[in-house]
Scaffold this active site. Structure first.
Site, PDB file in Angstrom:
ATOM      1  CD  GLU A  90     -67.180 -14.927  -4.953  1.00 47.63           C
ATOM      2  OE1 GLU A  90     -67.034 -13.924  -4.231  1.00 47.63           O
ATOM      3  OE2 GLU A  90     -66.256 -15.720  -5.198  1.00 47.63           O
ATOM      4  CD  GLU A 121     -76.891 -35.317 -14.646  1.00 46.80           C
ATOM      5  OE1 GLU A 121     -77.253 -35.376 -15.832  1.00 46.80           O
ATOM      6  OE2 GLU A 121     -75.844 -34.755 -14.279  1.00 46.80           O
TER       7      GLU A 121
END
EC number: 4.2.1.126
Length: 307
Positions: A90, A121
């Site tokens: 953004e 992960e």
């Protein structure tokens, strides 16, 4: 780690506890369920409020990094990684910063944004290699994001970042977590047990999103990307944003729509420049120079060049 050791570790996490306030949630109506969820969500801002001093410390570090050409880098897995990528993506359209000034890295890469990448992960070396691949330097700030505070991908990344002198920040939702003890700054909003046991995309994810919003928004304000509370560095890249640019010029200067459109045409839709020209009456080239002399801070440029 053995299964028994992992179970013992999870037993110690607040985010994995059962919530006594939602034990009967499977018996409720739709309205009662969403009310119960909403009740729990009200706890999140209060938890974030408790860590505002640490968030502000991190903002100061990010601002210092930006001023010397450093970057803000988010590192996470699953929901935590997705939230980092979302916040980073953004920044270019909102503040006209270059791609790569704020980066979101997620365990498993781009595919992990839509699909679970099993095992990604669990490897600490992947966190390090992802940071190496973007050329991490000591000028950068790395924010490791993990609700549990024990995700190996994040631990490996933070350890590497620390080893080369980058600033490290840990964002977790469990007190005294592994990454909190590793990082220079620990941000740990403890929101309590989730509505659904262990579903940390809920309250914990909301808390993380609030903190990430603060990190980028406050940092961008501090480096002059706003005027008052207006997004004066917005990139007018579509019809909605072109209209928003005109509206911002009108709000900042009090001019009409026609004048805002005219001045934006002169500045190739650079909102800051359009506002400065409208308020001071300066020619475009002089206004551009004045803005540069003010370090990009519009308020300073206006005050220095008012008639």
């Amino acid at each position: 780690m053995t299964e028994q050791a992992l179970l013992s570790e999870l037993d110690r996490l607040v985010s994995e506890e059962r919530n006594p306030r939602t034990m009967d949630i499977d018996l409720l109506s739709s309205l009662a369920i969403v009310r119960r969820i909403n009740d729990e969500d009200h706890l999140v801002p209060a938890a974030v409020e408790q860590v505002l001093p640490q968030v502000a410390q991190a903002v100061d570090k990010v601002v210092d990094a930006f001023r010397v050409g450093g970057r803000l880098i988010y590192l996470g897995a699953g929901t935590s990684g997705r939230l980092g990528v979302l916040d980073a993506s953004e920044c270019p359209p909102t503040f006209s910063v270059p791609e790569g000034m704020v980066i979101g890295l997620i365990a498993g890469g781009v595919d992990a944004l839509q699909h679970a990448i099993e095992g990604a992960e669990d490897d600490p070396s992947l966190g390090e290699s992802d940071l190496r691949n973007i050329g991490l330097t000591s000028h950068d700030v790395v924010v490791g994001i993990a609700v549990s505070g024990r995700t190996p991908y994040v631990i490996g990344g933070l350890a590497y970042a620390e080893s080369i002198g980058a600033t490290t920040v840990a964002l977790s939702c469990n007190p005294d977590s592994t990454i909190a003890t590793m990082a220079e700054i620990a941000i740990s909003p403890v929101v309590g047990p989730e509505i659904l046991t262990g579903s940390t995309r809920l309250k914990s994810g909301t808390a993380q999103k609030l903190v990430l919003n603060m990190l980028t928004t406050a940092s961008m304000i501090r480096i002059g990307k706003t005027y008052e509370n207006l997004m004066v560095d917005v990139s007018a890249t579509n019809n909605k944003l072109v209209a928003r640019a005109s509206r911002i010029v009108m709000q900042a200067t009090g001019c009409g729509a026609g004048e805002a459109k005219r001045v934006l045409a002169l500045t190739d839709n650079e909102v800051k420049l359009a506002i400065l020209i409208t308020i001071t009456g300066m020619p475009v080239d002089e206004a551009r120079k004045a803005l540069k002399n003010a370090g990009g801070f519009l308020r300073q440029a206006i005050n220095a060049n008012k008639a």
